[in-house]
Design a protein around this motif. Structure first.
Motif: not given
Length: 349
Positions: A155-160, A173-176, A208-212, A214-227
């Motif tokens: 959250x800190x890194x994304x906000x920066x 833009x709100x990022x993921x 190469x960047x970070x998606x939004x 909206x495209x990759x919403x927060x779940x609050x748990x560890x998940x499998x990377x969805x490329x």
């Protein structure tokens, strides 16, 4: 009168013990009006925060903790401090439980030797306004809530990155955060099990960047990377690198914050952090860095002239000043209050 962390813990334990001893009395003894009022208050608090418990025994334990915290809050707020406390979403947790829950920051050996940082470009900044708030410049997204996932670092890194993207492109833009939680897992960063802002910046560069959001919403748990999901609109935010602010220098941190929002690490496990409701936090915390936030400005309190840092947290709007905190600035300790000057960094556009 100020309370040290050890004094707070002692008070809390004595209050909890007194409650448990009183509650062990024969059930034939009617509950006092004060106890009934406190239980009603706890019930309203549970409804407000959507809290449920597994059984009556757990509810009773949590009520004991809530009662002890509320009594401490009322005693503290009567003491004429520069900040005040409140029964927020953490009010049924002991301070030990709270500290264990928010411990989402990992340190990194690479920080000590500066192997990844590219210098400090703001060293010669001289134009430092008396106050600054990046929210008024449109460079701060609304407060988010990490929940019980220990990914404050994300959250800190994304906000920066959100901040520097706005400054560079004019677009907020709100990022993921979830992309970092799921996909940035090869080094120090381990999703809900903790991470490190510099490594997050490093991942974003290599990725190469970070998606939004909206495209990759927060779940609050560890998940499998969805490329595939992460690849959508990845160009929405890119960075070229990052820099570390010189360690233990609030003056250097101030220069950096005049230019962009800055990721900072703090000791966020104190009772003052846990139950903070408003005002300028002063004292009561150490330098055991365990939480990551974003420095979005600074100023001076109009009441007594106390200088402060303006901090965006990731614990939702029910915590603090609608999700934000003011922390005393220019303290005697070189590390800054709660260690805020010990591990600060920012992304480069």
């Amino acid at each position: 009168m100020a309370f040290s962390q050890s004094e707070v813990v002692v008070f809390f334990r004595l209050a909890l013990l007194a409650f448990l001893l009183a509650d062990s009395a024969p059930r034939a003894t009617a509950r006092s009006p004060a106890d009934m009022l406190m239980r009603e208050r706890h019930g309203r608090w549970m409804t407000r925060h959507g809290r449920t418990y597994t059984d009556a025994a757990e509810k009773e334990r949590r009520f004991a903790t809530f009662k002890a915290n509320v009594e401490f809050i009322e005693m503290f707020n009567a003491g004429g401090h520069k900040y005040w406390l409140g029964a927020n979403q953490f009010a049924d947790l002991t301070n030990e439980e709270f500290r264990a829950m928010i411990d989402g920051l990992r340190s990194s050996d690479s920080r000590a030797v500066g192997s990844k940082s590219n210098g400090f470009r703001y060293e010669h900044v001289t134009a430092v306004p008396a106050s600054l708030d990046w929210r008024t410049k449109g460079a701060v997204t609304p407060v988010k809530d990490q929940g019980s996932c220990g990914c404050c670092w994300a959250f800190s890194a994304v906000a920066a990155v959100e901040g520097i993207t706005k400054i560079r492109t004019g677009k907020l833009i709100s990022l993921s955060e979830q992309e970092l939680v799921d996909c940035d897992t090869e080094g120090e960063d381990q999703g809900c099990d903790g991470g490190y802002m510099d490594d997050a910046f490093e991942f974003i560069v290599k990725n190469g960047g970070l998606t939004t959001e909206a495209n990759y919403p927060y779940q609050g748990t560890n998940g499998t990377c969805d490329a595939k999901m992460a690849a959508r609109s990845r160009a929405a935010a890119t960075i070229t690198g990052y820099e570390d602010v010189p360690v233990n220098s609030e003056a250097a941190l101030l220069k950096a914050v005049t230019q962009q929002p800055v990721s900072v690490a703090v000791d966020g496990g104190s009772i003052g952090f846990q139950l903070y409701a408003g005002g300028v936090l002063t004292g009561g915390c150490g330098t055991e860095l365990d939480h990551a936030v974003l420095a979005i400005g600074y100023g001076t309190d109009g009441g007594d002239g106390t200088k402060y840092w303006l901090i965006k947290n990731s614990w939702g709007e029910m915590w603090g000043e609608k999700g934000y905190m003011r922390m005393e600035r220019d303290v005697e300790a070189k590390e800054g209050l709660c260690g805020i000057a010990m591990m600060a960094s920012y992304p480069n556009a």
